[in-house]
Design a protein around this motif. Structure first.
Motif, mmCIF file in Angstrom:
data_model
loop_
_atom_site.group_PDB
_atom_site.id
_atom_site.type_symbol
_atom_site.label_atom_id
_atom_site.label_comp_id
_atom_site.label_asym_id
_atom_site.label_seq_id
_atom_site.Cartn_x
_atom_site.Cartn_y
_atom_site.Cartn_z
ATOM 1 N N TYR A 1 -40.653 94.494 24.561
ATOM 2 C CA TYR A 1 -40.338 93.644 23.422
ATOM 3 C C TYR A 1 -41.206 92.389 23.455
ATOM 4 C CZ TYR A 1 -36.481 96.843 23.374
ATOM 5 O OH TYR A 1 -35.753 97.997 23.345
ATOM 6 N N GLY A 2 -41.366 91.764 22.308
ATOM 7 C CA GLY A 2 -42.231 90.598 22.202
ATOM 8 C C GLY A 2 -41.541 89.275 22.437
ATOM 9 N N TRP A 3 -40.200 89.256 22.391
ATOM 10 C CA TRP A 3 -39.467 88.005 22.528
ATOM 11 C C TRP A 3 -38.348 88.183 23.547
ATOM 12 C CZ3 TRP A 3 -42.078 84.289 20.223
ATOM 13 C CH2 TRP A 3 -42.880 84.609 19.136
ATOM 14 N N PRO A 4 -38.079 87.165 24.360
ATOM 15 C CA PRO A 4 -37.052 87.317 25.395
ATOM 16 C C PRO A 4 -35.646 87.512 24.829
ATOM 17 C CG PRO A 4 -37.837 85.044 25.309
ATOM 18 C CD PRO A 4 -38.728 85.858 24.417
ATOM 19 N N ASP A 5 -35.314 86.832 23.733
ATOM 20 C CA ASP A 5 -33.983 86.999 23.160
ATOM 21 C C ASP A 5 -33.793 88.396 22.575
ATOM 22 O OD1 ASP A 5 -35.846 86.309 21.224
ATOM 23 O OD2 ASP A 5 -34.396 85.248 19.974
ATOM 24 N N GLN A 6 -34.864 88.991 22.094
ATOM 25 C CA GLN A 6 -34.811 90.363 21.584
ATOM 26 C C GLN A 6 -34.510 91.330 22.724
ATOM 27 O OE1 GLN A 6 -38.594 91.856 20.224
ATOM 28 N NE2 GLN A 6 -37.637 93.233 18.746
ATOM 29 N N CYS A 7 -35.189 91.158 23.829
ATOM 30 C CA CYS A 7 -34.976 92.011 24.999
ATOM 31 C C CYS A 7 -33.540 91.873 25.509
ATOM 32 C CB CYS A 7 -35.976 91.630 26.097
ATOM 33 S SG CYS A 7 -35.863 92.645 27.583
ATOM 34 N N LEU A 8 -33.070 90.629 25.637
ATOM 35 C CA LEU A 8 -31.720 90.391 26.142
ATOM 36 C C LEU A 8 -30.658 90.921 25.184
ATOM 37 C CD1 LEU A 8 -32.237 86.796 27.549
ATOM 38 C CD2 LEU A 8 -31.811 88.880 28.870
ATOM 39 N N SER A 9 -30.884 90.774 23.898
ATOM 40 C CA SER A 9 -29.927 91.237 22.904
ATOM 41 C C SER A 9 -29.784 92.756 22.933
ATOM 42 C CB SER A 9 -30.363 90.780 21.514
ATOM 43 O OG SER A 9 -29.519 91.303 20.531
ATOM 44 N N ILE A 10 -30.885 93.453 23.002
ATOM 45 C CA ILE A 10 -30.832 94.920 23.045
ATOM 46 C C ILE A 10 -30.203 95.393 24.349
ATOM 47 C CG2 ILE A 10 -32.275 97.004 23.135
ATOM 48 C CD1 ILE A 10 -34.032 95.611 20.999
ATOM 49 N N GLY A 11 -30.530 94.725 25.430
ATOM 50 C CA GLY A 11 -29.904 95.062 26.709
ATOM 51 C C GLY A 11 -28.401 94.858 26.686
ATOM 52 N N TYR A 12 -27.971 93.747 26.134
ATOM 53 C CA TYR A 12 -26.539 93.445 26.044
ATOM 54 C C TYR A 12 -25.822 94.440 25.133
ATOM 55 C CZ TYR A 12 -22.221 90.956 25.027
ATOM 56 O OH TYR A 12 -20.904 90.623 24.869
ATOM 57 N N GLN A 13 -26.414 94.746 23.979
ATOM 58 C CA GLN A 13 -25.796 95.703 23.058
ATOM 59 C C GLN A 13 -25.650 97.080 23.705
ATOM 60 O OE1 GLN A 13 -24.404 95.274 20.017
ATOM 61 N NE2 GLN A 13 -24.732 93.092 20.383
ATOM 62 N N ILE B 1 -43.426 89.937 31.487
ATOM 63 C CA ILE B 1 -44.787 90.353 31.805
ATOM 64 C C ILE B 1 -45.748 89.251 31.374
ATOM 65 C CG2 ILE B 1 -46.564 92.102 31.438
ATOM 66 C CD1 ILE B 1 -44.022 93.041 32.981
ATOM 67 N N THR B 2 -45.657 88.846 30.117
ATOM 68 C CA THR B 2 -46.437 87.739 29.567
ATOM 69 C C THR B 2 -45.471 86.856 28.786
ATOM 70 O OG1 THR B 2 -48.325 89.221 29.283
ATOM 71 C CG2 THR B 2 -48.398 87.109 28.129
ATOM 72 N N PRO B 3 -45.299 85.594 29.189
ATOM 73 C CA PRO B 3 -44.369 84.743 28.453
ATOM 74 C C PRO B 3 -44.869 84.414 27.051
ATOM 75 C CG PRO B 3 -45.407 83.528 30.250
ATOM 76 C CD PRO B 3 -45.892 84.932 30.327
ATOM 77 N N THR B 4 -43.932 84.143 26.158
ATOM 78 C CA THR B 4 -44.301 83.746 24.797
ATOM 79 C C THR B 4 -44.904 82.349 24.818
ATOM 80 O OG1 THR B 4 -42.128 82.810 24.414
ATOM 81 C CG2 THR B 4 -42.458 85.079 23.748
ATOM 82 N N ASN B 5 -45.641 82.025 23.776
ATOM 83 C CA ASN B 5 -46.143 80.659 23.608
ATOM 84 C C ASN B 5 -46.027 80.303 22.134
ATOM 85 O OD1 ASN B 5 -48.471 81.608 22.198
ATOM 86 N ND2 ASN B 5 -49.527 81.933 24.140
ATOM 87 N N TRP B 6 -46.517 79.150 21.755
ATOM 88 C CA TRP B 6 -46.388 78.689 20.372
ATOM 89 C C TRP B 6 -47.189 79.539 19.389
ATOM 90 C CZ3 TRP B 6 -42.636 75.506 19.275
ATOM 91 C CH2 TRP B 6 -42.172 74.645 20.251
ATOM 92 N N MET B 7 -48.176 80.247 19.874
ATOM 93 C CA MET B 7 -49.075 80.968 18.985
ATOM 94 C C MET B 7 -48.768 82.464 18.856
ATOM 95 S SD MET B 7 -50.874 78.445 18.081
ATOM 96 C CE MET B 7 -52.226 79.165 17.200
ATOM 97 N N ALA B 8 -48.106 83.043 19.845
ATOM 98 C CA ALA B 8 -47.932 84.494 19.820
ATOM 99 C C ALA B 8 -46.736 84.929 20.660
ATOM 100 C CB ALA B 8 -49.193 85.165 20.364
ATOM 101 N N PRO B 9 -46.209 86.123 20.375
ATOM 102 C CA PRO B 9 -45.151 86.666 21.221
ATOM 103 C C PRO B 9 -45.706 87.056 22.585
ATOM 104 C CG PRO B 9 -45.800 88.279 19.584
ATOM 105 C CD PRO B 9 -46.545 87.010 19.275
ATOM 106 N N GLY B 10 -44.829 87.284 23.498
ATOM 107 C CA GLY B 10 -45.231 87.707 24.840
ATOM 108 C C GLY B 10 -44.959 89.185 25.026
ATOM 109 N N MET B 11 -44.659 89.562 26.265
ATOM 110 C CA MET B 11 -44.340 90.945 26.594
ATOM 111 C C MET B 11 -43.191 90.924 27.603
ATOM 112 S SD MET B 11 -44.906 94.216 26.303
ATOM 113 C CE MET B 11 -46.462 94.281 25.461
ATOM 114 N N TYR B 12 -42.108 91.582 27.239
ATOM 115 C CA TYR B 12 -40.913 91.663 28.072
ATOM 116 C C TYR B 12 -40.489 93.116 28.185
ATOM 117 C CZ TYR B 12 -40.881 86.683 27.228
ATOM 118 O OH TYR B 12 -41.245 85.383 27.167
ATOM 119 N N TYR B 13 -40.271 93.590 29.411
ATOM 120 C CA TYR B 13 -39.802 94.956 29.632
ATOM 121 C C TYR B 13 -38.297 94.933 29.849
ATOM 122 C CZ TYR B 13 -44.618 96.556 30.494
ATOM 123 O OH TYR B 13 -45.945 96.869 30.380
#
Length: 82
Positions: free
Chosen positions: A38-50, A65-77
């Motif tokens: 997933y590109g955002w940490p809250d997205q990853c956590l939300s899907i995991g929780y659901q 994997i790659t943290p998000t920054n102001w310009m782009a999403p990151g990578m979260y497994y």
């Protein structure tokens, strides 16, 4: 002459240790399976929780994997345990 050489050797040893420890951070945890990325940490956590409250898996965690920054999403497994 010996002090700069000793400082350089110590710095090189510290760097080598840091690099070797850094690669172990992405090791899989036994019993967990990668569910998705997933590109955002809250997205990853939300899907995991659901998935957990819907009894799709018993536990989960998100690996950065790659943290998000102001310009782009990151990578979260998302890793899950069935």
């Amino acid at each position: 002459m010996k002090r700069p050489l000793a400082a350089l050797t110590l710095t090189a040893a510290t760097l080598a240790t840091a690099l070797s420890l850094g690669s172990a951070a992405h090791a899989e945890v036994p019993g967990y399976v990668k569910q998705g990325s997933y590109g955002w940490p809250d997205q990853c956590l939300s899907i995991g929780y659901q998935g957990k409250i819907n009894h799709n898996w018993s536990n989960y965690y998100c690996e950065t994997i790659t943290p998000t920054n102001w310009m782009a999403p990151g990578m979260y497994y998302l890793w899950v345990k069935y």
